[in-house]
Design an enzyme around this catalytic site. Structure first.
Site, PDB file in Angstrom:
ATOM      1  N   ASP A 405       1.057  -1.233  -0.051  1.00  0.00           N
ATOM      2  CA  ASP A 405       0.050   0.238  -0.074  1.00  0.00           C
ATOM      3  C   ASP A 405       0.831   1.255  -0.028  1.00  0.00           C
ATOM      4  OD1 ASP A 405      -2.401   1.491   0.248  1.00  0.00           O
ATOM      5  OD2 ASP A 405      -2.416   1.306   2.388  1.00  0.00           O
ATOM      6  N   GLU A 408       2.538   4.850  -4.157  1.00  0.00           N
ATOM      7  CA  GLU A 408       2.429   5.838  -5.186  1.00  0.00           C
ATOM      8  C   GLU A 408       3.786   6.655  -5.356  1.00  0.00           C
ATOM      9  OE1 GLU A 408       0.322   5.282  -2.789  1.00  0.00           O
ATOM     10  OE2 GLU A 408      -1.022   4.080  -4.097  1.00  0.00           O
ATOM     11  N   ASP A 483      -9.156   3.611  -2.302  1.00  0.00           N
ATOM     12  CA  ASP A 483      -9.937   4.077  -1.301  1.00  0.00           C
ATOM     13  C   ASP A 483     -11.211   4.454  -1.946  1.00  0.00           C
ATOM     14  OD1 ASP A 483      -8.011   3.258   0.391  1.00  0.00           O
ATOM     15  OD2 ASP A 483      -7.403   5.094   1.004  1.00  0.00           O
TER      16      ASP A 483
END
Ligand code: MIG
Length: 803
Positions: A405, A408, A483
């Protein structure tokens, strides 16, 4: 007055006239009066690579996206020269290069335009960055459509949209947002029944304009690097997508349990809660294969540690869960807490594995653990070290899957939510700034994770999932759409995004079922499960702070309906597994949007609610509250209603009933759909008979079935079973031929057929040309079921009158 853009840039620059060209193997290099080089490489007769350099010098040729095993394939071509054009002709396409300005036109062999340069290649010097913004404009033929581009949360057909690719953590993102978690600079275009693809292999921030600024113009450009793109000819969308996927690679088969149902929440802790959760699934006989532990299992959010207060003996817990048929999946983030007493931090520091700012200090940013440094996953040594860190977690504790997670990479409380652009990266020896490495950071983390999980799971197969990714990242990891929100619009988005990911080479994807932020109503949760069972990755996940999202949290009715759907997924596992095999072997997307299924049908160009799951199951989710049905579009052909065997003839829209317990599912006529009995988890029981549902058709249809041990790598040594069923139906006869390939012996002895839509009564049966009695096949005339020896080559069923 001079505007700021004029100060920053010099304006557009163009290549000018071609002065010379030269061959080298499968490449032709052109040079122009303005010192531009264009190298066209014929990779296959349907794939051309275009690469431009502006100072007469190409960069080192390096790409993270391409699969190193990618095959070049058949690439014979001819070159012709006339006063205005140099024409390259392969066995499928013609590419014309204009001598006066280096513009490109690509045509099929009938001289039909596929795509032509408008401005063509041009660039702009950016003074602030000290490099080029590289640009391409092409004309768009009237009526052109555009599909693909990763996880972009917008209408399925991208016509009229402008988007940019810059991986970004977007909590509770909204529809039409420009930048999201992934960057897949690949799209498929379709006009006049000709499809082609453009893969812009450039990891800088890139931009796409699909006829928004100008209605007949497509543009793509990047804020650095080379104009380096692949043109991929169809003429079918399927050809474009499978060619792209073979260029950028596919994953290995996942373990079958990873295709089961996953339950997640931020976060399940302590251990007693996890055990209660597991017990509840079994008590309620709600199938489940995996439980995900979010960041709270760690000690102060330090990766590769456990909070010993909550999880005193992780190894024992994982083993106990495993005994009940649950695999444990845990999250790992990239940020490493700055803490001199933390072993992993120390190791990375001592070995100089963390990213640094341009002028020396480490890149520091705040994430869950507080202030962190971040490993440079673009450095092969760092990836090797990171892979090794899974020794304990996977090799010793027994965790079976890793969830990456925040890669990015996400940084809290800073503008732009990520690293500053000056941060340095190794980029596998092609030293660069974050401008270039940003979009591939997450992919390289996922790669390092995959390498580690693979190594320590072996001889079992690894399971990994990542939020951020780049083109080609499908080789290393499954993905989810991030999300989202518990809203009907997000159910629609999940449907669109997963279809889009499937067209972008990333089939192993799914959404947070029920929504991550906020809480779904029982109805929304049910409808989302009804969609989610058809997504290759099927997980309920939620932020945890808006109420519970376990399937039993919404009352008896929702529990019993959703349980039936999850059971249906488990029954369809052999079918999904077969589709996965086709994805792995041939790059065929697991979900096929209708336009992929039938591109000759213009009705499909703007349809995105309906899709084909695998090859033969048509699904249409209910995306609105309080409805008892909806109108849906049926692609051409005949479709059986899964619930009642009614047949619909497609090419039109119809109303379909869909009370809460029935979501629209249809089966293509002629299909042979394999089914397992329902199980609480994969391999809970030994399969004694495989069910095959046979949907009669007056005509032919081919179905396939792939099987193996569900885990491990024996299948790579030939221990798989690939069966092709050729169905041929006539008004009073059915013939099924079976072709068998591979050395895997299935555990079950026989097949259990169930006929649907039979127009005649079976009176005679022949197995491999020998007549057998219907009793010996246990034929049940009312249920239309029978038992068939699995090794048959040829079956024939007829009505008495026939013979
Ligand atoms: O800042 O680990 O998308 O699935 O539960 C939030 C906590 C960090 C974002 C992920 C989400 C996960 C959450 N994470």
């Amino acid at each position: 007055m001079i505007t700021s853009t004029e100060l920053e840039t010099k304006g557009n620059l163009f290549p000018g006239e071609v002065k010379a060209f030269d061959f080298d193997g499968d490449s032709i290099t052109f040079s122009t009066e303005n010192n531009v080089l264009l190298r066209i490489t014929v990779l296959r007769d349907s794939i051309l690579r275009f690469r431009y350099a502006t100072d007469g010098i190409f960069e080192n040729d390096f790409s993270y996206a391409l699969d190193k095993d990618t095959m070049h394939g058949f690439n014979k071509f001819q070159i012709e020269e006339d006063p205005s054009f140099i024409t390259i002709t392969t066995s499928k396409i013609k590419c014309k290069v204009a001598i006066s300005n280096l513009k490109i036109g690509i045509f099929d062999l009938q001289d039909q335009v596929i795509v032509e340069d408008e401005l063509g290649f041009h660039w702009e010097e950016n003074f602030e960055f000290g490099g080029n913004f590289v640009k391409m404009n092409k004309t768009s033929v009237e009526g052109e459509n555009f599909f693909g581009l990763g996880d972009t949360p917008t209408n399925f057909n991208l016509k009229g949209r402008k988007l940019s690719l810059w991986n970004k953590d977007q909590f509770a993102f909204n529809k039409d947002l420009e930048e999201l978690y992934k960057a897949v600079p690949f799209y498929t275009a379709l006009h006049t029944n000709i499809a082609y693809g453009i893969f812009f292999d450039n990891s800088f921030k890139s931009h796409f304009d699909f006829c928004q600024d100008k209605r007949n113009e497509v543009k793509f450009w990047a804020e650095g690097g080379e104009m380096n793109y692949y043109f991929i000819y169809g003429p079918k969308i399927a050809d474009v997508v499978t060619s792209y996927t073979s260029l950028t690679g596919t994953p290995d088969l996942p373990p079958m349990w990873a295709l089961g149902y996953h339950q997640s929440k931020w976060s399940y802790f302590p251990e007693s809660k996890v055990n209660e959760l597991a017990a509840k699934f079994r008590e309620l006989e709600f199938p489940c294969d995996a439980i995900h532990l979010d960041i709270d299992y760690m000690d102060g959010f330090r990766c590769f540690t456990w909070n010993k207060k909550y999880f005193p003996n992780p190894k024992l817990m994982v083993a106990n869960l495993e005994e009940k048929g649950f695999k444990t999946v845990v999250i790992i983030d990239p940020g490493i807490k700055i803490d001199a007493d933390y072993k992993i931090f120390k190791e990375a520091l001592d070995n100089d594995y963390f990213c640094r700012r341009a002028d020396g200090p480490f890149m520091r940013g705040k994430v869950w653990p507080g202030e962190c440094y971040f490993p440079d996953f673009t450095n092969p040594k760092v990836r090797e070290w990171w892979a090794g860190l899974y020794k304990e977690l996977v090799g010793e504790v027994g965790v079976k899957g890793i969830w990456n997670d925040m890669n990015e990479p996400a940084v809290m409380e800073v503008p732009g939510k990520t690293f500053p652009r000056d941060v340095r990266h190794d980029y596998d020896g092609n030293d660069c700034s974050h401008r270039k490495a940003h979009n591939i950071y997450g992919m390289q983390m996922a790669r390092a994770t995959y390498d580690g999980v693979l190594k320590y799971s072996f001889p079992k197969r690894p399971f990994t999932i990542t939020r951020a990714n780049f083109a080609g990242g499908q080789r290393f990891s499954a993905t989810w759409t991030g999300d989202n929100i518990a809203s009907w619009e997000h159910l629609w988005l999940a449907n669109t995004q997963v279809q889009r990911l499937c067209l972008s080479g990333m089939s192993f994807s799914g959404s947070d079922i029920g929504g991550f932020a906020e809480q779904p109503s029982g109805e929304l949760f049910t409808r989302w499960i009804q969609l989610g069972i058809f997504h290759p990755f099927c997980r309920v996940h939620s932020s945890g702070d808006h109420g519970n999202q376990e399937p039993w949290s919404f009352g008896e009715e929702v529990l019993s309906i959703t349980r039936e759907y999850i059971k249906l997924r488990y029954q369809l596992l052999p079918y999904l597994y077969t589709a996965f095999h086709q994805y792995v072997e041939e790059g065929i997307p697991i979900l096929k949007p209708l336009v992929y299924f039938d591109q000759e049908d213009v009705h499909t160009y703007y349809r995105s609610d309906e899709f084909i799951f695998g090859n033969q199951i048509l699904v249409c989710p209910i995306q609105d509250p309080h409805v008892q049905g909806r109108r849906m579009y049926f692609p051409r052909g005949k479709w059986y209603n899964f619930w009642n065997d009614e047949v619909v003839t497609g090419g039109k829209e119809f109303w379909v009933d869909a009370p809460l317990e029935k979501s629209p599912i249809f089966i293509k006529e002629g299909a042979i759909i394999p089914r397992f009995p329902a199980q609480n988890y994969v391999d809970e029981i030994e399969i004694e008979a495989l069910f095959l549902d046979i949907y009669y058709k007056n005509g032919n249809e081919t179905s396939i079935l792939y099987e193996d041990a569900h885990d491990g790598y024996d299948y790579k040594k030939g221990r798989y079973s690939l069966k092709t069923f050729k169905f041929r139906g006539k008004p009073e006869e059915i013939i099924i031929q079976q072709h068998k390939d591979g050395k895997f012996l299935t555990s079950y002895k026989h097949l259990e057929f169930r006929f649907h839509g039979l127009p005649f009564e079976i009176e005679k049966a022949y197995v491999d040309n020998e007549e057998v009695s219907l009793e010996s096949l246990d034929y049940n005339r009312t249920e239309k079921t029978m038992k068939i020896p699995k090794m048959f080559d040829l079956l024939q069923f007829t009505s008495a009158e026939k013979l």
